[in-house]
Design an enzyme around this catalytic site. Structure first.
Site, PDB file in Angstrom:
ATOM      1  N   SER A 151     -20.900   7.732 -22.336  1.00 32.50           N
ATOM      2  CA  SER A 151     -22.256   7.959 -22.662  1.00 32.50           C
ATOM      3  C   SER A 151     -22.341   9.571 -22.226  1.00 32.50           C
ATOM      4  CB  SER A 151     -22.831   7.048 -21.470  1.00 32.50           C
ATOM      5  OG  SER A 151     -24.431   7.685 -21.157  1.00 32.50           O
ATOM      6  N   TYR A 164     -23.596   3.369 -13.288  1.00 38.03           N
ATOM      7  CA  TYR A 164     -23.449   3.553 -14.553  1.00 38.03           C
ATOM      8  C   TYR A 164     -22.998   4.962 -14.702  1.00 38.03           C
ATOM      9  CZ  TYR A 164     -24.437   3.656 -19.598  1.00 38.03           C
ATOM     10  OH  TYR A 164     -24.283   3.863 -21.147  1.00 38.03           O
TER      11      TYR A 164
END
Length: 262
Positions: A151, A164
């Site tokens: 990401s 995350y």
């Protein structure tokens, strides 16, 4: 994505005669990639905790003339990871491409994240990559390609997404370590690092933060290209890393984010 018809043997497909596993293949980037891999000639194992969703993706591929099988699996569990790899080998005769895409997000800071939530994010986003690679690498007897979903927030920090961000940073650096360890076996390992992409997970983020979707989507579009990405756009980047077009690419972190990190 529109998946049009069976692939003809005369087509210049990029994954002809390859066998691919896609985790998190029931929706979003995973589903788009499974469909694209099939269109490019691969037999695809669609693995997801969402069994009906995985079956739907596999059925779409089969009905269009491709080859696919669905496996219901929790890829944070080692036995399930081993079963996914066995499905590829037993059904299609081998394994050449692994796309570790399964992932979840918890939008909270350290104070708002429970230990249980932290552990689950790490299990799904990080341990699954380790476990899938542990079982997939021995099956890649003629070399192969592994692509892990990182990401933009694995390369820089983000707000209210502590677990995350930590998990995706781990994926990015684990990718580099895997690339070093398995290069001599002819296995390339890379990460694709999307920015905000219009998937069910992005919409769930808005729900977690109790934000209006229209406003949330506008914020996601705040990047040089002025919009969020589509699952199909990320899938094409994954295809590049998976196929021989990227034959000299390993250990890389490919950013696909419309200029967001720039």
């Amino acid at each position: 994505m529109t998946f049009k018809g069976a692939v003809k043997l005369t087509d210049a497909v990029k994954l002809k005669d390859k066998v691919a596993v896609v985790t998190g293949g029931a929706s979003g980037i995973g589903r788009a990639t499974a469909l694209l891999f099939a269109r490019e000639g691969a037999a695809v194992v669609v693995a997801d905790l969402d069994g009906p969703g995985a079956a739907s993706a596999a059925r779409d591929i089969a009905e269009a003339g491709g080859r696919a099988v669905a496996v219901t699996a929790d890829v944070s569990v080692e036995d399930d990871c081993a079963r996914v790899v066995r499905a590829a080998v037993d059904t299609f005769g081998g394994l050449h491409v692994l796309f570790n895409n399964a992932g979840i997000i918890r939008r909270a800071d350290a104070l708002g994240t429970t230990v249980e939530e932290w552990d689950r994010v790490m299990a799904v986003n990080v341990r699954s990559v380790f476990l899938m690679c542990k079982h997939a690498v021995p099956a890649m007897t003629s070399g192969g390609s592994i692509v892990n979903t990182g990401s933009g927030w694995g390369l820089k920090g983000g707000g209210n997404a502590l677990s995350y961000c930590a998990s995706k940073a781990a994926v990015v650096n684990m990718t580099r370590a895997l690339a070093i360890d398995h290069a001599k076996a002819g296995i390339r390992v890379n990460s694709v690092n999307p920015g905000d992409t219009d998937t069910p997970m992005l919409r769930d983020e808005a729900r977690q933060l109790s934000e209006d979707w229209t406003a949330f989507a506008a914020d996601a579009a705040d990047r040089p290209m002025g919009r969020a990405g589509s699952p199909e756009e990320i899938a094409r980047a994954v295809l590049f890393l998976a196929c021989e077009d990227a034959s000299f690419v390993t250990g890389s972190a490919l950013v696909v984010d419309g200029g967001g990190l720039a």
